[in-house]
Design an enzyme around this catalytic site. Structure first.
Site, short mmCIF file in Angstrom:
data_model
loop_
_atom_site.label_atom_id
_atom_site.label_comp_id
_atom_site.label_asym_id
_atom_site.label_seq_id
_atom_site.Cartn_x
_atom_site.Cartn_y
_atom_site.Cartn_z
CE LYS A 223 -1.84 3.00 2.06
NZ LYS A 223 -1.64 4.43 1.73
CD GLU A 295 12.96 0.67 9.67
OE1 GLU A 295 13.49 1.71 10.09
OE2 GLU A 295 13.48 -0.45 9.79
CB CYS A 329 13.36 8.88 8.01
SG CYS A 329 14.37 7.68 7.14
CD GLU A 424 10.26 13.19 10.86
OE1 GLU A 424 9.03 12.95 10.87
OE2 GLU A 424 11.11 12.37 10.49
P1 NAD Z 1 2.43 8.77 7.27
O1 NAD Z 1 2.58 8.13 8.59
O2 NAD Z 1 1.52 9.93 7.15
O3 NAD Z 1 1.94 7.72 6.17
C1 NAD Z 1 2.66 6.56 5.89
C2 NAD Z 1 1.74 5.52 5.28
O4 NAD Z 1 0.78 5.11 6.25
C3 NAD Z 1 0.93 6.03 4.08
O5 NAD Z 1 0.92 5.02 3.11
C4 NAD Z 1 -0.46 6.23 4.67
O6 NAD Z 1 -1.51 6.11 3.74
C5 NAD Z 1 -0.51 5.09 5.67
N1 NAD Z 1 -1.50 5.26 6.74
C6 NAD Z 1 -2.06 6.40 7.21
N2 NAD Z 1 -2.91 6.11 8.23
C7 NAD Z 1 -2.87 4.77 8.41
C8 NAD Z 1 -3.49 3.87 9.32
N3 NAD Z 1 -4.33 4.30 10.26
N4 NAD Z 1 -3.20 2.55 9.22
C9 NAD Z 1 -2.32 2.10 8.29
N5 NAD Z 1 -1.70 2.91 7.41
C10 NAD Z 1 -1.96 4.22 7.46
O7 NAD Z 1 3.91 9.16 6.82
P2 NAD Z 1 4.36 10.02 5.57
O8 NAD Z 1 3.97 11.44 5.83
O9 NAD Z 1 3.91 9.35 4.32
O10 NAD Z 1 5.96 9.86 5.62
C11 NAD Z 1 6.79 10.72 6.32
C12 NAD Z 1 7.16 10.10 7.65
O11 NAD Z 1 7.77 8.84 7.45
C13 NAD Z 1 8.19 10.92 8.39
O12 NAD Z 1 7.87 10.93 9.76
C14 NAD Z 1 9.48 10.17 8.15
O13 NAD Z 1 10.48 10.39 9.12
C15 NAD Z 1 8.98 8.77 8.18
N6 NAD Z 1 9.94 7.91 7.50
C16 NAD Z 1 10.64 6.98 8.22
C17 NAD Z 1 11.61 6.20 7.59
C18 NAD Z 1 12.42 5.16 8.32
O14 NAD Z 1 12.99 4.30 7.66
N7 NAD Z 1 12.52 5.18 9.62
C19 NAD Z 1 11.83 6.36 6.23
C20 NAD Z 1 11.11 7.33 5.55
C21 NAD Z 1 10.15 8.07 6.19
#
Ligand code: NAD
Length: 564
Positions: A223, A295, A329, A424
């Site tokens: 997804k 992650e 991230c 962040e």
């Molecule tokens: P997000 O948490 O808003 O969304 C991530 C994913 O989760 C999307 O596909 C979204 O549709 C899905 N999602 C949303 N609500 C959900 C739910 N209730 N249940 C299941 N899935 C759901 O994150 P984002 O804004 O897309 O990405 C940025 C964030 O990701 C930043 O905080 C960044 O630091 C983090 N990130 C972490 C890593 C790592 O490896 N640690 C890598 C890249 C990004």
């Protein structure tokens, strides 16, 4: 319209900040079973004639269910329309993946690796096309997309193709006192793995868990973020072939679709995203005791010691905070610089930042930001910092042009009362704080709920290692930042609120496996000593055996310690 299999019809529905078109019409799940790749409403609708910033394309919608719009962040114009898939469609995709799981798991590791190397060749064949898809939905520059997205994935496939067989091979362990037994562990596929990915590296952060799960013998439902779904659909196309069409299912949609995947009965969820959503994923997974790999976000510190090569540290700090417009991230989100080199560091940073080429040429240093609401967060953090006494030395104000552009920004006079130093920010911002000692820098670096990556800059290798050992983080770079992720042999992940579990390395492959412990027979014996009827003197035999095996000196072994 460039391509769509869905029909276009009118709608009066509203568009939300994330581009979801709210639709009251009932969801059509019937098409899902005929899909070769889980995209039940067909390919994304790519618009040749995009609508203006923030607007829905003039009353258009893909038929067959609710949809999501995505935007070109360089212009703010609508880029594509994809299905917002329902829980039923997610379950259908999981069922298809489950049907494909057993035959795939039955292959040898080498056979699976051969197939995944063919996928990598397809990736290489379509590299230019993939780069265009990635850049259009993220605003990245082309070189960024090639190196951090495509090449990173090629590295991962290469490493697991070479080393994975050994990592997952059954391993014998000693059987202790039961020397007549044979003990070993074997790594078995979990079944179906659900991958939920974010928008900042939509290709790498989808493909890495996808291919790792596949190497380990699982099938996958992916997804992708609703901000970058066409990248997810492009990934799905890489896996479409005659033999293994259902190995990777792609379902598009927003949070509800993601939650449906968590609740769908998959055998593990690999989630990459924000801490806030990560907590929701873990809570939902608790209902079914579905294991999760999380992650999550970071607030990575960079420490510059008084003996650092300042010019090099500046290059690293500016690149680490600004590349991908700060939306990594592991971006450098805060710098702690020793007072003895602080002034020089700041002045060199300003010169370096002034030279950054930020444009939409595709070949500059950085492009736009990817997600409109993230620009609001950057602005809010800066406003909070300035209100509390921070000084903005460069940038600081969003660009007045369509799309989501924020200039490279440098801030000083910062402290830990400010969101800019504790939350962040995820934008092209480098806050710099003066410190009097390495101890103070380490204390401040660890004063955070996050613990993803971190870096220390010093010419003294011993000091570098000492600081690295003291930092509360899953990863540390000495005299560099971020790039530890590019070494696939190193497990990657966070501590504290930055997550749990690891991708990459042996640990990452085993995350996608069930370790089964097996105890067999080495030598046949007539009966085990502890079976019924328990021998009368088993207690004394056991004590003597214990002493003989575990006693540290001859006297203890003979049971004579403490006796004259
Ligand atoms: P997000 O948490 O808003 O969304 C991530 C994913 O989760 C999307 O596909 C979204 O549709 C899905 N999602 C949303 N609500 C959900 C739910 N209730 N249940 C299941 N899935 C759901 O994150 P984002 O804004 O897309 O990405 C940025 C964030 O990701 C930043 O905080 C960044 O630091 C983090 N990130 C972490 C890593 C790592 O490896 N640690 C890598 C890249 C990004």
């Amino acid at each position: 319209m460039a391509s769509t299999t869905g029909q276009v019809r009118s709608t009066d529905d509203e568009t939300s900040a994330t581009g979801t078109v709210h639709d009251s019409s009932s969801r059509d799940t019937s098409a899902s079973d005929s899909s070769p790749n889980g995209v039940s409403h067909g390919e994304p609708l790519l618009l040749d004639d995009p609508a203006p910033e923030g607007a829905a394309p003039e009353g258009l919608e893909v038929s067959g269910g609710p949809t999501i719009q995505t935007y070109d962040p360089r212009t703010g114009q609508v880029l594509a329309i994809v299905p917002d898939q329902s829980a039923d469609e997610v379950r259908a995709a999981v069922a298809r993946a489950r049907a494909a799981a057993s035959p795939w798991a039955a292959l040898t590791y080498k056979e699976r690796a051969r197939h995944l190397l063919a996928v990598r060749d397809r990736l290489l064949d379509s590299a230019e096309e993939l780069v265009e898809v990635i850049c259009a939905e993220t605003g990245k520059q082309r070189a960024e997309a090639v190196t951090t997205e495509l090449m990173a994935v090629c590295e991962t496939i290469d490493w697991y193709a070479k080393h994975g067989d050994r990592i997952l091979r059954p391993q014998h362990v000693g059987s202790g006192t039961m020397a007549h037994k044979s003990a070993w562990k074997r790594y078995e596929p979990l079944g179906v793995v659900g991958v939920i990915s974010p928008w900042n590296y939509p290709f790498t952060l989808s493909m890495t868990p996808v291919v790792t799960a596949l190497f380990a013998g699982n099938t996958v439902v992916l997804k992708p973020s609703e901000v970058t779904p066409t990248v997810g659909l492009a990934i799905g196309r890489l896996f479409v072939d005659d033999t293994w069409g259902d190995l990777v299912q792609v379902v598009t949609g927003g949070g509800a679709t993601g939650e449906a995947l968590v609740r769908s009965g998959v055998d593990k969820v690999c989630f990459t995203g924000s801490v806030r959503t990560g907590k929701r994923v873990m809570a939902a997974a608790a209902d079914t005791l579905t294991p999760v790999l999380l992650e999550l976000g970071g607030k990575d510190p960079l420490i510059v010691c008084d003996d650092a090569d300042v010019a090099t540290a500046v290059k690293g700090a500016v690149w680490g905070s600004m590349q991908n417009s700060g939306q990594t991230c592991m971006s450098v989100e805060r710098a702690y610089v020793h007072a003895d080199v602080y002034d020089r560091f700041v002045s060199l940073v300003l010169a370096e930042v002034a030279a950054i080429r930020q444009d939409d040429s595709g070949s500059g240093d950085i492009g736009s930001m990817t997600f409109g609401p993230q620009v609001d967060i950057v602005e809010a953090h800066l406003a909070d910092a300035v209100a509390k006494g921070a000084t903005v030395l460069a940038g600081g104000v969003r660009a007045e042009r369509p799309g989501w552009w924020f200039p490279p920004t440098v801030v000083v006079d910062v402290d830990h009362t400010m969101d800019l130093m504790t939350e962040e920010t995820f934008g092209p911002v480098l806050p710099i704080m003066k410190v009097d000692s390495v101890d103070e820098a380490v204390r401040l670096a660890n004063d955070s709920p996050y613990g993803l990556n971190s870096s220390v800059w010093t010419e003294d290798p011993d000091l570098g290692e000492q600081v690295a050992n003291r930092l509360q983080a899953g990863n540390v770079c000495i005299n560099d930042c971020i790039v530890s992720y590019a070494v696939t042999g190193l497990p990657f992940g966070g501590v504290k609120s930055s997550g749990m579990g690891r991708v990459h390395g042996a640990e990452g492959l085993r995350e996608m496996s069930n370790v089964k412990s097996v105890l067999g027979r080495r030598v046949k014996v007539p009966r085990e000593l502890w079976w019924f009827p328990v021998p009368k003197h088993l207690d004394r035999i056991a004590i003597a055996t214990m002493r003989a095996r575990f006693g540290t000196g001859i006297r203890t072994k003979l049971g004579r310690a403490g006796r004259p």
